[in-house]
Every structure is written in C-alpha cells, then in structure tokens.
Write a protein that holds these residues in place. Structure first.
Motif, PDB file in Angstrom:
ATOM      1  N   ASP A 101      -6.932  -0.266  -2.051  1.00  0.00           N
ATOM      2  CA  ASP A 101      -7.070  -1.718  -2.254  1.00  0.00           C
ATOM      3  C   ASP A 101      -5.751  -2.312  -2.750  1.00  0.00           C
ATOM      4  O   ASP A 101      -5.366  -3.418  -2.350  1.00  0.00           O
ATOM      5  CB  ASP A 101      -8.181  -2.016  -3.270  1.00  0.00           C
ATOM      6  CG  ASP A 101      -9.567  -1.798  -2.698  1.00  0.00           C
ATOM      7  OD1 ASP A 101      -9.698  -1.740  -1.462  1.00  0.00           O
ATOM      8  OD2 ASP A 101     -10.522  -1.677  -3.494  1.00  0.00           O
ATOM      9  N   VAL A 102      -5.069  -1.571  -3.638  1.00  0.00           N
ATOM     10  CA  VAL A 102      -3.781  -2.043  -4.153  1.00  0.00           C
ATOM     11  C   VAL A 102      -2.762  -2.130  -3.016  1.00  0.00           C
ATOM     12  O   VAL A 102      -2.046  -3.122  -2.868  1.00  0.00           O
ATOM     13  CB  VAL A 102      -3.261  -1.108  -5.274  1.00  0.00           C
ATOM     14  CG1 VAL A 102      -1.835  -1.489  -5.673  1.00  0.00           C
ATOM     15  CG2 VAL A 102      -4.184  -1.159  -6.487  1.00  0.00           C
ATOM     16  N   LYS A 103      -2.710  -1.078  -2.176  1.00  0.00           N
ATOM     17  CA  LYS A 103      -1.759  -1.066  -1.059  1.00  0.00           C
ATOM     18  C   LYS A 103      -2.025  -2.209  -0.088  1.00  0.00           C
ATOM     19  O   LYS A 103      -1.094  -2.810   0.452  1.00  0.00           O
ATOM     20  CB  LYS A 103      -1.856   0.274  -0.317  1.00  0.00           C
ATOM     21  CG  LYS A 103      -1.341   1.459  -1.112  1.00  0.00           C
ATOM     22  CD  LYS A 103      -1.597   2.769  -0.374  1.00  0.00           C
ATOM     23  CE  LYS A 103      -1.198   3.969  -1.218  1.00  0.00           C
ATOM     24  NZ  LYS A 103      -1.523   5.262  -0.543  1.00  0.00           N
ATOM     25  N   GLU A 104      -3.291  -2.513   0.120  1.00  0.00           N
ATOM     26  CA  GLU A 104      -3.656  -3.578   1.072  1.00  0.00           C
ATOM     27  C   GLU A 104      -3.615  -4.968   0.449  1.00  0.00           C
ATOM     28  O   GLU A 104      -3.770  -5.973   1.146  1.00  0.00           O
ATOM     29  CB  GLU A 104      -5.061  -3.309   1.622  1.00  0.00           C
ATOM     30  CG  GLU A 104      -5.146  -2.046   2.481  1.00  0.00           C
ATOM     31  CD  GLU A 104      -6.571  -1.652   2.806  1.00  0.00           C
ATOM     32  OE1 GLU A 104      -7.483  -2.445   2.466  1.00  0.00           O
ATOM     33  OE2 GLU A 104      -6.781  -0.561   3.368  1.00  0.00           O
ATOM     34  N   GLY A 105      -3.411  -5.013  -0.849  1.00  0.00           N
ATOM     35  CA  GLY A 105      -3.367  -6.306  -1.537  1.00  0.00           C
ATOM     36  C   GLY A 105      -4.732  -6.950  -1.680  1.00  0.00           C
ATOM     37  O   GLY A 105      -4.844  -8.179  -1.722  1.00  0.00           O
ATOM     38  N   MET A 133       0.882   5.613  -5.881  1.00  0.00           N
ATOM     39  CA  MET A 133       0.922   5.194  -4.480  1.00  0.00           C
ATOM     40  C   MET A 133       1.069   6.392  -3.551  1.00  0.00           C
ATOM     41  O   MET A 133       0.825   6.296  -2.352  1.00  0.00           O
ATOM     42  CB  MET A 133       2.083   4.219  -4.253  1.00  0.00           C
ATOM     43  CG  MET A 133       1.975   2.926  -5.050  1.00  0.00           C
ATOM     44  SD  MET A 133       0.598   1.877  -4.538  1.00  0.00           S
ATOM     45  CE  MET A 133       1.409   0.831  -3.338  1.00  0.00           C
ATOM     46  N   THR A 134       1.460   7.546  -4.119  1.00  0.00           N
ATOM     47  CA  THR A 134       1.578   8.784  -3.325  1.00  0.00           C
ATOM     48  C   THR A 134       0.421   9.736  -3.633  1.00  0.00           C
ATOM     49  O   THR A 134       0.536  10.946  -3.396  1.00  0.00           O
ATOM     50  CB  THR A 134       2.919   9.478  -3.632  1.00  0.00           C
ATOM     51  OG1 THR A 134       2.936   9.876  -5.020  1.00  0.00           O
ATOM     52  CG2 THR A 134       4.101   8.550  -3.366  1.00  0.00           C
ATOM     53  N   MET A 182      -1.016  -4.872 -11.937  1.00  0.00           N
ATOM     54  CA  MET A 182      -0.797  -6.310 -12.036  1.00  0.00           C
ATOM     55  C   MET A 182       0.584  -6.681 -11.496  1.00  0.00           C
ATOM     56  O   MET A 182       0.743  -7.685 -10.780  1.00  0.00           O
ATOM     57  CB  MET A 182      -0.943  -6.761 -13.490  1.00  0.00           C
ATOM     58  CG  MET A 182      -0.629  -8.234 -13.717  1.00  0.00           C
ATOM     59  SD  MET A 182      -1.653  -9.366 -12.763  1.00  0.00           S
ATOM     60  CE  MET A 182      -3.163  -9.333 -13.730  1.00  0.00           C
ATOM     61  N   ILE A 183       1.596  -5.878 -11.824  1.00  0.00           N
ATOM     62  CA  ILE A 183       2.950  -6.141 -11.327  1.00  0.00           C
ATOM     63  C   ILE A 183       2.983  -6.052  -9.804  1.00  0.00           C
ATOM     64  O   ILE A 183       3.596  -6.888  -9.129  1.00  0.00           O
ATOM     65  CB  ILE A 183       3.957  -5.156 -11.969  1.00  0.00           C
ATOM     66  CG1 ILE A 183       4.134  -5.512 -13.447  1.00  0.00           C
ATOM     67  CG2 ILE A 183       5.296  -5.175 -11.234  1.00  0.00           C
ATOM     68  CD1 ILE A 183       4.996  -4.551 -14.226  1.00  0.00           C
ATOM     69  N   ASN A 184       2.304  -5.069  -9.247  1.00  0.00           N
ATOM     70  CA  ASN A 184       2.244  -4.919  -7.788  1.00  0.00           C
ATOM     71  C   ASN A 184       1.603  -6.141  -7.137  1.00  0.00           C
ATOM     72  O   ASN A 184       2.092  -6.666  -6.123  1.00  0.00           O
ATOM     73  CB  ASN A 184       1.465  -3.647  -7.438  1.00  0.00           C
ATOM     74  CG  ASN A 184       1.523  -3.319  -5.968  1.00  0.00           C
ATOM     75  OD1 ASN A 184       0.730  -3.832  -5.178  1.00  0.00           O
ATOM     76  ND2 ASN A 184       2.459  -2.464  -5.588  1.00  0.00           N
ATOM     77  N   ALA A 185       0.514  -6.622  -7.743  1.00  0.00           N
ATOM     78  CA  ALA A 185      -0.189  -7.791  -7.205  1.00  0.00           C
ATOM     79  C   ALA A 185       0.703  -9.030  -7.268  1.00  0.00           C
ATOM     80  O   ALA A 185       0.755  -9.826  -6.321  1.00  0.00           O
ATOM     81  CB  ALA A 185      -1.478  -8.028  -7.992  1.00  0.00           C
ATOM     82  N   LEU A 186       1.429  -9.197  -8.386  1.00  0.00           N
ATOM     83  CA  LEU A 186       2.305 -10.355  -8.538  1.00  0.00           C
ATOM     84  C   LEU A 186       3.483 -10.308  -7.566  1.00  0.00           C
ATOM     85  O   LEU A 186       3.882 -11.332  -7.005  1.00  0.00           O
ATOM     86  CB  LEU A 186       2.817 -10.427  -9.981  1.00  0.00           C
ATOM     87  CG  LEU A 186       1.820 -10.949 -11.009  1.00  0.00           C
ATOM     88  CD1 LEU A 186       2.270 -10.598 -12.419  1.00  0.00           C
ATOM     89  CD2 LEU A 186       1.643 -12.461 -10.874  1.00  0.00           C
ATOM     90  N   ILE A 187       4.046  -9.127  -7.357  1.00  0.00           N
ATOM     91  CA  ILE A 187       5.170  -8.995  -6.428  1.00  0.00           C
ATOM     92  C   ILE A 187       4.749  -9.386  -5.014  1.00  0.00           C
ATOM     93  O   ILE A 187       5.468 -10.101  -4.308  1.00  0.00           O
ATOM     94  CB  ILE A 187       5.738  -7.560  -6.467  1.00  0.00           C
ATOM     95  CG1 ILE A 187       6.524  -7.352  -7.765  1.00  0.00           C
ATOM     96  CG2 ILE A 187       6.622  -7.282  -5.253  1.00  0.00           C
ATOM     97  CD1 ILE A 187       7.053  -5.948  -7.964  1.00  0.00           C
ATOM     98  N   LYS A 188       3.570  -8.939  -4.611  1.00  0.00           N
ATOM     99  CA  LYS A 188       3.064  -9.311  -3.282  1.00  0.00           C
ATOM    100  C   LYS A 188       2.861 -10.823  -3.192  1.00  0.00           C
ATOM    101  O   LYS A 188       3.243 -11.468  -2.209  1.00  0.00           O
ATOM    102  CB  LYS A 188       1.744  -8.579  -2.995  1.00  0.00           C
ATOM    103  CG  LYS A 188       1.886  -7.100  -2.659  1.00  0.00           C
ATOM    104  CD  LYS A 188       0.529  -6.499  -2.297  1.00  0.00           C
ATOM    105  CE  LYS A 188       0.649  -5.097  -1.718  1.00  0.00           C
ATOM    106  NZ  LYS A 188       1.117  -4.107  -2.679  1.00  0.00           N
ATOM    107  N   GLU A 189       2.243 -11.380  -4.222  1.00  0.00           N
ATOM    108  CA  GLU A 189       1.928 -12.805  -4.240  1.00  0.00           C
ATOM    109  C   GLU A 189       3.191 -13.667  -4.279  1.00  0.00           C
ATOM    110  O   GLU A 189       3.340 -14.625  -3.501  1.00  0.00           O
ATOM    111  CB  GLU A 189       1.062 -13.099  -5.463  1.00  0.00           C
ATOM    112  CG  GLU A 189       0.741 -14.552  -5.713  1.00  0.00           C
ATOM    113  CD  GLU A 189       0.014 -14.740  -7.041  1.00  0.00           C
ATOM    114  OE1 GLU A 189       0.510 -15.517  -7.876  1.00  0.00           O
ATOM    115  OE2 GLU A 189      -1.034 -14.088  -7.241  1.00  0.00           O
ATOM    116  N   ILE A 190       4.117 -13.334  -5.171  1.00  0.00           N
ATOM    117  CA  ILE A 190       5.335 -14.127  -5.340  1.00  0.00           C
ATOM    118  C   ILE A 190       6.313 -13.895  -4.191  1.00  0.00           C
ATOM    119  O   ILE A 190       6.964 -14.824  -3.711  1.00  0.00           O
ATOM    120  CB  ILE A 190       5.991 -13.807  -6.700  1.00  0.00           C
ATOM    121  CG1 ILE A 190       5.064 -14.254  -7.835  1.00  0.00           C
ATOM    122  CG2 ILE A 190       7.348 -14.478  -6.830  1.00  0.00           C
ATOM    123  CD1 ILE A 190       5.496 -13.791  -9.214  1.00  0.00           C
TER     124      ILE A 190
END
Length: 591
Positions: free
Chosen positions: A244-248, A173-174, A7-15
């Motif tokens: 999917d997370v890496k690609e947003g 992520m690795t 969720m934090i990763n998704a928000l960082i990309k979005e914000i």
C-alpha cells in the motif's frame, strides 16, 4: 505521533507530484528552525513548510501566511543565495529513513547549473535542516553541531555531509519472506511489535503495532511463541501494508481525545485507535496543518511568554503567601471585642475587685442572660491599670483590623488581577498579544523599565479582540487581555450592547453587539460559552457567567485594567468545550 518513514514517504509522493519541476520564488525563515519555500509549478503557487523544531519536526504544503523577521537570519540568506530561483528536480527518501532530501538545480557562483541538496532530518531533538553543495560539502545548517555536542557527527559549514549513523536496520521497501524470518530467528525474545520497528527503518512503534493488529497478532506476544501460522499471518500483513505504501494508497486520519484535542495522526486508518473519534482528511499536508497548528502555536507562545509567566506566577505566589499571613493575623485579633468588654467591666466593677487578684468574676450586664464571666488579671497591676491594658490591646487590635481590611482588599484585587493576566498569557496567539501584556505589566509596575524597552505607545501595533458571529448573526467580540477588555467594554461597546463575564472568575470580557435588536437565547448561550471558555474556568462544568446591558457596567476610579463593577445582571450556567468554540470559530468574522 507517527511522523515516521511511512508519513515521510506519503508526503514526498504528495508534494513531489505538485512541486517537482517547480521554481523557488521566495524563501522565508519565520522561526529559527522553520523555513518556508514559495514554489511556482504548473500554473499554481505552493508554500512548502519545513521545520526542524525538536518538538514538532515535519514538512508539508501550507496555506498559512507566516510572519517574517525584517532582518532575515543567516541560514535564510544562504538559502536565498544558493537555491533562490532554482528548480526542484526531485524529492527522495534514502533507505526509507526519516529523512527527506530536496534536490534543487540552481546556478552557482560561476554561473553553472549545479544540484544542491536541502536535507531535512526528522529525528526528534536531533532534527536539522542542512544545505549541501554539489560536492557534498555543508554550506549552512539550521543547527550547528560541533565535536563537543556530538563526537559521532559534526554538522558545520565547510564540513563534508555525513549521514546519520545507521542502526543496522533493513529497508522495509525491500521486505522479503527470507529476511523477515531471519529477523525472527535472530531475535526470538523480541515482541512482535519490537521485531518490526527495531529491525526495519522508518517504522514507529505505532505503525508496527498497527501491522501486528492487521495480522491478527497481539503486539506484545514474543516471537518465539507465535508459531509458523501466526508468523505467516504477520508477514502477509506486513507485506500488504508495504505494498500500500509503494502504491501510495494512503488515507490520512486524525484521532481525537474525549475533549476534542488531537491525540494521534497517521497516513492510514488505525485499528488500534478505533474506539476514539477521528476525522479523515484529503491530504497528508492538510492532516499535519490541522494537527500541528495548535501545538505549534502553544509551543512558540510558551517559549516567548516564559519570562512573563514566571513573573506573574511569582507575584501570585507572593500574594497567596501574603493572604495567608493576613488570615492568620486576622485570626489572632478576633477576640478584640472581648478585650474591650473586659476593660469596660473592670472599670464598672473596680470597687468590688480585690487588688492583686489573679482573676475577677463579674456579671456581664451586656449579656441578656446576665451570665457571669471570668476576667484574667495581672497581679502586679491595679484594677484600673488592668482595664487600661485591655483597652490599649483592644485599640491596637482595632487599628490592625482596620488596616488589615484595606490591605486584604488590595491584595485580593491584585491577586485577581494577576490571575486574569495569567489567563491572558495562556490566550496569546501573536507577538502583538505578548507586547500588549508586557506593556500592561510595565505600566502597573510589575516590570521595571530597562534599556531598549519600547516607551512610545504609538509605535506599538495594537492587536484586535477576537470576533465571532453567533448562529443568529450577531457579532461577538472577546478581549484577549485586560487592556483590550477595558477598551472593548468601556469604549467600543454601546450602552445597549450585552456584556458577559464569568462570575468572580478571571477571564475575558465578551460583548454582543446588538445594534438595538433583541438578543435570542441561543446567542446569549453562545456568548456565555465564549466567556467561560476564555476564562480560568475553561475546564470546568456549569460555569456561572453573568451578563447585563453595557450601561450597567462601571469602572471604579483607580481600578486595575480589566476590573469593573456591574449591577442588574442575570446569570447563565454553561459547560464550555473546545469543540463548540472551534465550531463557532468557523463563523468567525473576517477582520
């Protein structure tokens, strides 16, 4: 809830897409653990909400306007001093941890551009907001942690910032086939779900369980019994998920209980919760605003009304105990008429009763069947003295009964009033609502005057009743407390308006402003639903709601706030639901 690394990763990309490079115009601190940054970027203005609240830590963009204290707290002033007017360079997530770092370029005291870091640690009760200078030294934090609170890490101004202790997990992520199978080999007794969330950072049990289901693996199966084929399937699902997370590739969803209250959220669709109803939203910020708006309000109001709730609850318990004593006393004097009868019969038959007898058997001439009854006697007393004893007992019990009727009525009215106040406390949505209830309790003598208590009514801002618009276009007002109920019913409403209230159940007064028009059945049903929902019977079914024109509603002299009497009413039976009220609130009249 799955406020994890994903969720934090998704928000960082979005914000980050919207605010990186933007200027921080204003900084507010509406609550101890909350900060709002107003950011101007690419011709738009955004509000970034950051919260280290132990119950609901998070960050997201918001359209909500928060009330701000007149005197800003220390943390807010430090933020304004160092990063006010600064520019957001980037937002990062170290090692996929539940941490968001906002790098902000701003002028220091020497007039040089330096990079400050505003760190939000989303770690449950250990959550914190920390401002760090370009040398890695803590300037200020929302929560100070000294050595007595934590021997592992101090969070204090002047101390070097140290990351939260690592748990030896791998950054997902690795992810590689090699480290995945090494984890399986090292932890054969782990369940499939445990393998993922205990070996990889930032992944919650909910996310780990979702990955297992996507790989066709039961989350509760031990790794040692899975076999190579199923482990390969699990790894592929894990790898696909992280890609999917890496690609947003996110798809924010909120899941609801049967009663319509939010249950879970995630930045993707959850196979594990498919039987539940859900709503897909466009952004993760919108998802969090929807999900937490009610939770935050309930949490804050719960904290701020704790003393009132305790005061009212204690008084309710006192009234209940008093009622129990009154009921027992009433039972003990229920034979008072028999004592009067004994006295009258003893006087009538005095000539035929032997002195010193233990009892007297006489005909009850008051009885149509003229039955014989036995009257117990005191051997040491004469017949006349026994009769006088019964009359004395009867008169005492008669006086007790008369006094008890008054006391029981007063106690029942007080109990009903206190339950209505408790219901009003549950509906508090702002500081003004709380102040109104506090003043009401002060005026009714439940709160003693103390130093600093605001005595002048005129200096207190009054909150307004809730207002809705029915499907037929009629304005409906709902009182939020007893003071508002009185004002709404006895002063605001006209004689031709319709008045609603739950039958013999504490709750809000609801008024439909008719403007002289006939009110359709649909509006009557909607107003009854509001009356039932904003009452003690909110969770009930087929709740009786009385309604009548306002002209038939009266307030007795000396009655407590919110108490009225009414006649010529009709009754509607409704089953209130939160979903219905939320839908109706979309037609809420602009105040």
């Amino acid at each position: 809830m799955a406020f994890d690394g994903v969720m934090i990763n998704a928000l960082i990309k979005e914000i980050g897409d919207k605010t990186e490079g933007g200027k921080i115009d204003k900084i507010y601190q509406p609550e101890r653990d909350d900060i709002v940054l107003q950011i101007r970027a690419f011709g738009s203005v955004y509000r970034l909400f950051l919260s280290a609240n132990p119950s609901n830590p998070r960050f997201n963009l918001t359209d909500k306007k928060y009330e701000n204290p007149k005197q800003p707290p220390l943390f807010c002033m430090v933020l304004r001093k160092h990063i006010g007017g600064g520019h957001i360079k980037k937002i990062i997530q170290p090692d996929f941890e539940r941490v968001a770092v906002f790098e902000i370029e701003s002028l220091n005291e020497m007039g040089d551009f330096v990079t400050y870091k505003l760190v939000l640690e989303v770690m449950g009760r250990h959550s914190n907001l920390i401002l760090i200078n370009d040398k890695g030294v803590i300037l200020e934090a929302a929560r100070h942690i000294n050595y007595e609170l934590s021997s592992v890490r101090e969070v204090l101004p002047g101390k070097a910032y140290v990351k939260a202790p690592s748990q030896g997990k791998t950054d997902p992520m690795t992810l590689s086939r090699e480290n995945f199978f090494e984890g399986v080999k090292a932890n054969p007794n782990f369940k499939a779900q445990e393998l993922i969330y205990k070996c990889y950072t930032g992944l919650s049990p909910l996310t780990a369980g979702e990955i297992c289901l996507r790989g066709g693996v039961d989350p509760s199966d031990n790794c040692e019994i899975l076999g190579e084929e199923r482990l390969n399937s699990l790894f592929k699902a894990f790898e696909s998920f992280m890609n999917d997370v890496k690609e947003g590739s996110f798809s924010p969803h909120i899941y609801f209980k049967n009663d319509g209250t939010p249950k879970e959220f995630a930045p993707f669709r959850l196979l594990s919760l498919e039987p539940m109803s859900f709503k897909e939203v466009s952004t993760c910020s919108e998802l969090l605003e929807d999900f937490y708006s009610k939770r935050d309000m309930l949490f804050r109001m719960g904290q701020k009304t704790h003393d009132l709730r305790k005061l009212v609850t204690n008084n309710i318990e006192r009234c209940v105990k008093k009622k129990d004593i009154q009921q027992r006393t009433l039972k003990s004097i229920e034979k008072r008429e028999k004592h009067r009868l004994y006295g009258e019969l003893l006087i009538s038959y005095a000539y035929s009763i032997t002195s010193g007898a233990k009892e007297a058997k006489v005909i009850n001439f008051y009885d149509e069947e003229q039955k014989e009854i036995t009257i117990p006697l005191d051997e040491a007393l004469s017949v006349q003295e026994n009769a006088a004893k019964y009359f004395k007992k009867y008169n005492k019990e008669k006086r007790t009964y008369a006094a008890l009727q008054v006391q029981m009525k007063e106690n029942d009215e007080e109990l009903y009033y206190l339950e209505s106040v408790l219901n009003s406390i549950e509906e508090c949505k702002s500081e003004d609502d709380i102040k109104e209830i506090r003043r009401e309790l002060f005026e009714q003598g439940f709160i003693k005057k103390h130093k600093g208590f605001e005595k002048n009514k005129k200096s207190q801002k009054k909150s307004a009743p809730m207002r809705f618009v029915s499907s037929d276009g009629f304005v409906m007002a709902v009182g939020k407390n007893n003071t508002q109920n009185d004002e709404l019913t006895m002063k605001t409403a006209k004689n031709s308006d319709l008045w609603f209230h739950t039958k013999q159940i504490p709750g809000s007064h609801v008024v439909v402003f008719t403007e002289g028009k006939e009110v359709p059945d649909k509006t009557i049903n909607e107003a009854a639903m509001l009356a039932a929902y904003y009452s003690k019977a909110r969770s009930g079914s087929l709740v009786p709601v009385d309604y009548t024109p306002r002209r038939f509603v009266k307030k007795p002299n000396g009655a407590k706030p919110g108490f009225v009497i009414y006649t010529t009413n009709k009754t509607a039976f409704v089953t209130p639901t939160e979903e219905f009220v939320e839908k109706l609130s979309q037609n809420k009249e602009a105040e």
